[in-house]
Scaffold this motif. Sequence first.
Motif, PDB file in Angstrom:
ATOM      1  N   PRO A  80      38.852   2.198   7.151  1.00 42.58           N
ATOM      2  CA  PRO A  80      37.792   3.164   7.456  1.00 42.58           C
ATOM      3  C   PRO A  80      37.963   3.728   8.858  1.00 42.58           C
ATOM      4  CG  PRO A  80      36.886   1.177   6.460  1.00 42.58           C
ATOM      5  CD  PRO A  80      38.326   0.887   6.752  1.00 42.58           C
ATOM      6  N   GLY A  81      37.731   5.026   9.018  1.00 48.71           N
ATOM      7  CA  GLY A  81      37.829   5.670  10.311  1.00 48.71           C
ATOM      8  C   GLY A  81      39.224   6.144  10.654  1.00 48.71           C
ATOM      9  N   ALA A  82      40.189   5.904   9.791  1.00 54.35           N
ATOM     10  CA  ALA A  82      41.551   6.362  10.064  1.00 54.35           C
ATOM     11  C   ALA A  82      41.599   7.877  10.063  1.00 54.35           C
ATOM     12  CB  ALA A  82      42.518   5.796   9.021  1.00 54.35           C
ATOM     13  N   SER A  83      42.456   8.441  10.923  1.00 55.71           N
ATOM     14  CA  SER A  83      42.501   9.899  11.088  1.00 55.71           C
ATOM     15  C   SER A  83      43.901  10.423  10.829  1.00 55.71           C
ATOM     16  CB  SER A  83      42.076  10.257  12.509  1.00 55.71           C
ATOM     17  OG  SER A  83      42.949   9.658  13.449  1.00 55.71           O
ATOM     18  N   ALA A  84      44.592   9.855   9.839  1.00 53.98           N
ATOM     19  CA  ALA A  84      46.028  10.078   9.791  1.00 53.98           C
ATOM     20  C   ALA A  84      46.578  10.543   8.456  1.00 53.98           C
ATOM     21  CB  ALA A  84      46.741   8.819  10.228  1.00 53.98           C
ATOM     22  N   LEU A  85      45.867  11.357   7.741  1.00 54.08           N
ATOM     23  CA  LEU A  85      46.404  12.043   6.565  1.00 54.08           C
ATOM     24  C   LEU A  85      47.029  11.083   5.563  1.00 54.08           C
ATOM     25  CD1 LEU A  85      47.857  15.221   8.333  1.00 54.08           C
ATOM     26  CD2 LEU A  85      45.618  14.919   7.265  1.00 54.08           C
ATOM     27  N   ASP A  86      48.364  11.058   5.440  1.00 56.03           N
ATOM     28  CA  ASP A  86      49.036  10.269   4.406  1.00 56.03           C
ATOM     29  C   ASP A  86      49.370   8.847   4.839  1.00 56.03           C
ATOM     30  OD1 ASP A  86      48.956  12.446   2.713  1.00 56.03           O
ATOM     31  OD2 ASP A  86      50.962  13.136   3.228  1.00 56.03           O
ATOM     32  N   TRP A  87      48.893   8.427   5.978  1.00 52.78           N
ATOM     33  CA  TRP A  87      49.120   7.052   6.410  1.00 52.78           C
ATOM     34  C   TRP A  87      48.489   6.092   5.416  1.00 52.78           C
ATOM     35  CZ3 TRP A  87      45.546   3.609   9.355  1.00 52.78           C
ATOM     36  CH2 TRP A  87      46.185   2.443   9.808  1.00 52.78           C
ATOM     37  N   ASP A  88      49.229   5.056   5.019  1.00 50.31           N
ATOM     38  CA  ASP A  88      48.738   4.113   4.017  1.00 50.31           C
ATOM     39  C   ASP A  88      48.467   2.727   4.582  1.00 50.31           C
ATOM     40  OD1 ASP A  88      51.357   3.461   4.479  1.00 50.31           O
ATOM     41  OD2 ASP A  88      52.042   3.760   2.414  1.00 50.31           O
ATOM     42  N   GLY A  89      48.224   2.643   5.887  1.00 53.24           N
ATOM     43  CA  GLY A  89      47.820   1.381   6.481  1.00 53.24           C
ATOM     44  C   GLY A  89      48.946   0.545   7.051  1.00 53.24           C
ATOM     45  N   VAL A  90      50.197   1.014   6.977  1.00 48.79           N
ATOM     46  CA  VAL A  90      51.315   0.218   7.487  1.00 48.79           C
ATOM     47  C   VAL A  90      51.373   0.293   9.010  1.00 48.79           C
ATOM     48  CG1 VAL A  90      52.633   0.576   5.375  1.00 48.79           C
ATOM     49  CG2 VAL A  90      52.956   2.151   7.299  1.00 48.79           C
ATOM     50  N   ARG A  91      52.024  -0.710   9.622  1.00 49.47           N
ATOM     51  CA  ARG A  91      52.210  -0.689  11.075  1.00 49.47           C
ATOM     52  C   ARG A  91      53.515   0.004  11.458  1.00 49.47           C
ATOM     53  NH1 ARG A  91      48.781  -0.689  14.834  1.00 49.47           N
ATOM     54  NH2 ARG A  91      47.744  -2.506  13.937  1.00 49.47           N
ATOM     55  N   TYR A  92      54.555  -0.128  10.600  1.00 46.05           N
ATOM     56  CA  TYR A  92      55.863   0.452  10.882  1.00 46.05           C
ATOM     57  C   TYR A  92      56.364   1.232   9.664  1.00 46.05           C
ATOM     58  CZ  TYR A  92      55.680  -3.209  14.444  1.00 46.05           C
ATOM     59  OH  TYR A  92      55.286  -4.022  15.478  1.00 46.05           O
ATOM     60  N   ASP A  93      57.245   2.191   9.932  1.00 45.03           N
ATOM     61  CA  ASP A  93      57.889   2.930   8.856  1.00 45.03           C
ATOM     62  C   ASP A  93      59.316   3.242   9.291  1.00 45.03           C
ATOM     63  OD1 ASP A  93      58.181   4.132   6.400  1.00 45.03           O
ATOM     64  OD2 ASP A  93      56.393   5.403   6.609  1.00 45.03           O
TER      65      ASP A  93
END
Length: 221
Positions: A80-93
Amino acid sequence: MPNVPRPLTAVALLSTVLLLAGCGNDVTDQSASSTTATPTTIVVVTSVVTVPDTRAPTSDRATTTAATSPPASSPPIAPPGASALDWDGVRYDFGRITGLSSNDNQDLMTFDRYQLYGDNGELQSAADFTEEPIVVGNSDVPWVNDNPQERTYVIAPDAEVLTLANRGEFECGGNGQTGRPAWQSNTVDDLFAAGTPQSDQVSLMFGDDGRVTLIRISEGC
């Protein structure tokens, strides 16, 4: 197009990355005022490099006209409160930046996520990474890309952009060099000025709000 992995090669993601011989990807050279070498050993990169903060203040930059990719068919699951479009909760990519753009006073990137081979030969993706997946000095292709979906991420204004500072000067598959990989610290403005990097070895780190806070542009031999 999907990359074809070489099945006999495995890349250590969390604690080791092999440095082999060969020729690798081009990465945009960028200038910065300080460099820092990676930790201890010559043949592996084991952790995130700490670089002194010498970045210039953010300057005005014209908005680019590159279009963002269409949203995914199903919304990602993010805190909740994330502001990042397609971000799926990961820390690294890990993967490739396919585009840079700006929208509504936000800097954006489109990103093609890859999977990497781990020590055990199993494929690992973003949700499996517990440390930044740094791949540097490789001569093979230790990833696969069998999903054409692109993700759109928000770049934090103060995100750090690291690029390989000493290409050809560190030990890489028996090339006779004795140096270690070092990284130049750059700003988001520097990234946009240089344009979309031509590298398949980009690792990202995200903040708690889902914005990209670290972009590392690496390359092979």
